[in-house]
Design a protein around this motif. Sequence first.
Motif, mmCIF file in Angstrom:
data_model
loop_
_atom_site.group_PDB
_atom_site.id
_atom_site.type_symbol
_atom_site.label_atom_id
_atom_site.label_comp_id
_atom_site.label_asym_id
_atom_site.label_seq_id
_atom_site.Cartn_x
_atom_site.Cartn_y
_atom_site.Cartn_z
ATOM 1 N N LEU A 1 30.922 -7.780 -111.552
ATOM 2 C CA LEU A 1 30.840 -6.393 -112.018
ATOM 3 C C LEU A 1 30.492 -5.478 -110.856
ATOM 4 O O LEU A 1 29.993 -5.926 -109.824
ATOM 5 C CB LEU A 1 29.736 -6.271 -113.089
ATOM 6 C CG LEU A 1 29.824 -7.209 -114.289
ATOM 7 C CD1 LEU A 1 28.498 -7.218 -115.045
ATOM 8 C CD2 LEU A 1 30.969 -6.798 -115.222
ATOM 9 N N GLU A 2 30.783 -4.185 -111.060
ATOM 10 C CA GLU A 2 30.289 -3.207 -110.094
ATOM 11 C C GLU A 2 29.724 -1.995 -110.826
ATOM 12 O O GLU A 2 30.115 -1.692 -111.953
ATOM 13 C CB GLU A 2 31.370 -2.802 -109.095
ATOM 14 C CG GLU A 2 32.596 -2.185 -109.721
ATOM 15 C CD GLU A 2 33.696 -1.983 -108.692
ATOM 16 O OE1 GLU A 2 33.375 -1.934 -107.485
ATOM 17 O OE2 GLU A 2 34.871 -1.878 -109.086
ATOM 18 N N VAL A 3 28.839 -1.291 -110.156
ATOM 19 C CA VAL A 3 28.082 -0.242 -110.817
ATOM 20 C C VAL A 3 28.921 1.019 -111.018
ATOM 21 O O VAL A 3 29.840 1.320 -110.245
ATOM 22 C CB VAL A 3 26.788 0.081 -110.025
ATOM 23 C CG1 VAL A 3 27.088 0.853 -108.743
ATOM 24 C CG2 VAL A 3 25.783 0.856 -110.886
ATOM 25 N N ASP A 4 28.632 1.719 -112.093
ATOM 26 C CA ASP A 4 29.159 3.043 -112.377
ATOM 27 C C ASP A 4 27.965 3.816 -112.971
ATOM 28 O O ASP A 4 26.874 3.245 -113.098
ATOM 29 C CB ASP A 4 30.329 2.940 -113.368
ATOM 30 C CG ASP A 4 31.194 4.201 -113.363
ATOM 31 O OD1 ASP A 4 30.762 5.226 -112.818
ATOM 32 O OD2 ASP A 4 32.291 4.150 -113.937
ATOM 33 N N PHE A 5 28.168 5.056 -113.306
ATOM 34 C CA PHE A 5 27.031 5.823 -113.821
ATOM 35 C C PHE A 5 27.446 6.636 -115.033
ATOM 36 O O PHE A 5 28.580 7.119 -115.112
ATOM 37 C CB PHE A 5 26.452 6.725 -112.726
ATOM 38 C CG PHE A 5 25.890 5.935 -111.586
ATOM 39 C CD1 PHE A 5 24.583 5.483 -111.615
ATOM 40 C CD2 PHE A 5 26.695 5.593 -110.499
ATOM 41 C CE1 PHE A 5 24.073 4.718 -110.572
ATOM 42 C CE2 PHE A 5 26.199 4.828 -109.457
ATOM 43 C CZ PHE A 5 24.886 4.390 -109.495
ATOM 44 N N THR B 1 20.451 7.813 -108.733
ATOM 45 C CA THR B 1 21.551 7.662 -109.700
ATOM 46 C C THR B 1 22.336 8.972 -109.818
ATOM 47 O O THR B 1 23.544 8.954 -110.043
ATOM 48 C CB THR B 1 21.035 7.229 -111.095
ATOM 49 O OG1 THR B 1 20.058 8.167 -111.550
ATOM 50 C CG2 THR B 1 20.446 5.834 -111.052
ATOM 51 N N LYS B 2 21.655 10.111 -109.625
ATOM 52 C CA LYS B 2 22.362 11.399 -109.669
ATOM 53 C C LYS B 2 23.303 11.554 -108.473
ATOM 54 O O LYS B 2 24.288 12.286 -108.537
ATOM 55 C CB LYS B 2 21.356 12.559 -109.706
ATOM 56 C CG LYS B 2 20.744 12.752 -111.080
ATOM 57 C CD LYS B 2 19.795 13.938 -111.124
ATOM 58 C CE LYS B 2 19.192 14.072 -112.512
ATOM 59 N NZ LYS B 2 18.020 14.972 -112.501
ATOM 60 N N ARG B 3 23.000 10.872 -107.372
ATOM 61 C CA ARG B 3 23.893 10.876 -106.205
ATOM 62 C C ARG B 3 24.978 9.816 -106.330
ATOM 63 O O ARG B 3 25.813 9.660 -105.440
ATOM 64 C CB ARG B 3 23.095 10.557 -104.915
ATOM 65 C CG ARG B 3 21.982 11.509 -104.573
ATOM 66 C CD ARG B 3 21.489 11.248 -103.134
ATOM 67 N NE ARG B 3 21.034 9.870 -102.907
ATOM 68 C CZ ARG B 3 19.754 9.482 -103.045
ATOM 69 N NH1 ARG B 3 18.829 10.351 -103.417
ATOM 70 N NH2 ARG B 3 19.419 8.238 -102.803
ATOM 71 N N GLY B 4 24.935 9.019 -107.418
ATOM 72 C CA GLY B 4 25.907 7.932 -107.563
ATOM 73 C C GLY B 4 25.526 6.696 -106.766
ATOM 74 O O GLY B 4 26.374 5.921 -106.353
ATOM 75 N N GLU B 5 24.225 6.508 -106.579
ATOM 76 C CA GLU B 5 23.753 5.317 -105.856
ATOM 77 C C GLU B 5 22.737 4.571 -106.707
ATOM 78 O O GLU B 5 21.894 5.185 -107.361
ATOM 79 C CB GLU B 5 23.084 5.730 -104.530
ATOM 80 C CG GLU B 5 24.037 6.329 -103.514
ATOM 81 C CD GLU B 5 23.299 6.811 -102.264
ATOM 82 O OE1 GLU B 5 22.098 6.497 -102.109
ATOM 83 O OE2 GLU B 5 23.935 7.511 -101.459
ATOM 84 N N SER C 1 24.341 -2.795 -103.067
ATOM 85 C CA SER C 1 25.802 -2.877 -102.940
ATOM 86 C C SER C 1 26.496 -2.414 -104.220
ATOM 87 O O SER C 1 27.687 -2.128 -104.217
ATOM 88 C CB SER C 1 26.203 -4.324 -102.650
ATOM 89 O OG SER C 1 25.838 -5.137 -103.760
ATOM 90 N N GLY C 2 25.736 -2.393 -105.318
ATOM 91 C CA GLY C 2 26.343 -2.047 -106.598
ATOM 92 C C GLY C 2 27.076 -3.213 -107.250
ATOM 93 O O GLY C 2 27.612 -3.079 -108.348
ATOM 94 N N ARG C 3 27.080 -4.359 -106.589
ATOM 95 C CA ARG C 3 27.747 -5.539 -107.149
ATOM 96 C C ARG C 3 26.762 -6.346 -107.985
ATOM 97 O O ARG C 3 25.571 -6.433 -107.665
ATOM 98 C CB ARG C 3 28.302 -6.405 -106.010
ATOM 99 C CG ARG C 3 29.328 -5.681 -105.136
ATOM 100 C CD ARG C 3 30.697 -5.700 -105.763
ATOM 101 N NE ARG C 3 31.247 -7.046 -105.807
ATOM 102 C CZ ARG C 3 31.994 -7.589 -104.831
ATOM 103 N NH1 ARG C 3 32.253 -6.888 -103.752
ATOM 104 N NH2 ARG C 3 32.482 -8.805 -104.948
ATOM 105 N N GLY D 1 21.186 12.494 -121.304
ATOM 106 C CA GLY D 1 20.485 13.764 -121.183
ATOM 107 C C GLY D 1 20.755 14.362 -119.817
ATOM 108 O O GLY D 1 21.906 14.415 -119.364
ATOM 109 N N GLU D 2 19.687 14.747 -119.125
ATOM 110 C CA GLU D 2 19.845 15.325 -117.785
ATOM 111 C C GLU D 2 19.844 14.263 -116.696
ATOM 112 O O GLU D 2 20.009 14.576 -115.517
ATOM 113 C CB GLU D 2 18.710 16.335 -117.521
ATOM 114 C CG GLU D 2 18.800 17.558 -118.405
ATOM 115 C CD GLU D 2 17.620 18.499 -118.213
ATOM 116 O OE1 GLU D 2 16.774 18.216 -117.329
ATOM 117 O OE2 GLU D 2 17.561 19.507 -118.941
ATOM 118 N N GLU D 3 19.648 13.022 -117.086
ATOM 119 C CA GLU D 3 19.594 11.944 -116.093
ATOM 120 C C GLU D 3 20.905 11.170 -116.076
ATOM 121 O O GLU D 3 21.739 11.314 -116.974
ATOM 122 C CB GLU D 3 18.430 10.983 -116.427
ATOM 123 C CG GLU D 3 17.075 11.663 -116.545
ATOM 124 C CD GLU D 3 16.631 12.310 -115.244
ATOM 125 O OE1 GLU D 3 17.009 11.826 -114.166
ATOM 126 O OE2 GLU D 3 15.910 13.338 -115.318
#
Lengths: 140, 383
Positions: free
Chosen positions: A118-122, A23-27, A61-63, A126-128
């Motif tokens: 929908l599609e994923v975002d982040f 998730t920190k890499r945007g995946e 896929s984030g979908r 906190g630090e996560e």
Amino acid sequence: MSSSAAKPAPRPTPDTAPYFEATKRGELCIQRCQRCERAYFYPRSSCPACGSTDVVWFTTSGRARLHTYMLSYRAAPGFEDQVPYAIAIVELAEGPRLMTNIVGIPNTPEHLVLDMELEVDFEPRGEEMVPVFRPLGVTS
Amino acid sequence: MSPKALGAIIGAAETERLGTVPELSALELHADAARRAVADAGLTMADIDGVASAGHTPSAVAHYLGITPSYLDGTMVGGCSYLVHVRHAVAAIAAGLAKHVLITHGESGRSRVGAPPRWPDPSSQMGQFEVPYGVLGPPTMFPMGVLRFMAETGLTHEQLASVAVAQRRWSSMVPRAKFRDLITVEDVFASPMIAYPMHLLECCVVTDGGGALVVSAVEGAADRPKPPVYVLGTGEAMETPLVSQMEDFTRSKAFRLSSQLAFHQAQITTSDVDHLMIYDAFAHLPIYGLEDLGFVGRGEAGAFIEEGNTSPGGSLPMNTNGGGLSYTHTGMYGMFLVQESVRQLRGEAAAQVEGVELSVAQGVGGMFMAAGCLVLGTSATLG
Ligand SMILES: [Zn+2]
């Protein structure tokens, strides 16, 4: 600093660390069983469908589609400016479901249509970083 | 229908006071209920050789009461734990592990005196995968499937509200109930929105209280002071510790599996049931339960309740103490399901239904995490 800094933060454990590293890499990464080929969530060392420990991480896929939701009229820490806000269940294109928030549209019954794409975002907690979802094609 | 009794409930009692009881710690609520249930059975603490409890460990409860039991059951699967304890107790007694098993519940749910903290650790499963999204306890999680249920079955907001209306009709006859004034669907809609689609009156009350049971063998049960309540069938089941991982948000797998076990063991069908208790932390649970237990078909429960079938005078009296919505809800409410089933079968309920010989109590634990089901009957039901 945004108000989300005060939202409750997860504390990863060794079994869930790859999820939060992704998730920190945007995946959005979850696991798939090599034996029965089923994708599953939450992270664990064996497949809940067949018990195999031959499992691998992969990037989804984030979908997703909006499966169901509630609108909280009381604020959890960090959500004070957002009431009422959606606590939602989305179904990933790969099959598993997870809890999340819906961003990029007003959180009202009129805008939150079940099965909408929908599609994923982040977002930070906190630090996560945790996955949230926005309507497909709606950018931040 | 010709069930065999597996065991008997020979003692049952709630704490003297229910509601707001800040003078008693959670352990004192266990102890108050325990003393009253043991007295109800015509026994003394010296007769108790098995202890089961949830919320506090059975060793904590036994030590508090000065008992040294030979059988301990600390099964903790949320609010249905006490129904599961009854299931385990009849098996343990049949196996010779104990003679008289005391099952206790005590919870300072409102005053939080001597109660454990509620917020999950950030490294727990819930802490990692649910809490970061702003959940605020069960009201924002347990009814997560209701909008899906409405979309798939046509359940209406009015029908959901009618669950609270029906149960208030029962609690209006129950002096110990927390809320006793009759309400309408409009009153439910006018109450504050807690977490859409759930209004305040569709969420359970929050109280202090406790209850206890004494479970024994069938032999000798008829010699106790109160008419025995026979355990005819039992079931336990689980689904998921995370509500977000339910297999189907419009059905409870644990309701279905636990009730199938209990009904099969008791050799009964839904038409044999005179009286029904379904754990109602929120208004959607009796709707799910009626369908998952097979009392009505898919999508029929809302209309069934709205039309008055579960209300006083209806064909299927349900949650006759007023339920968690109106009577009491300490947090792990399941003990009170069994207490009301026992009262109805003994003929001593505040809102007594005529001719109750067979009662089913269906509990749920966590948020569709687990379930326990009991089929209970009078001596008239024995085959
Ligand atoms: Zn597999």
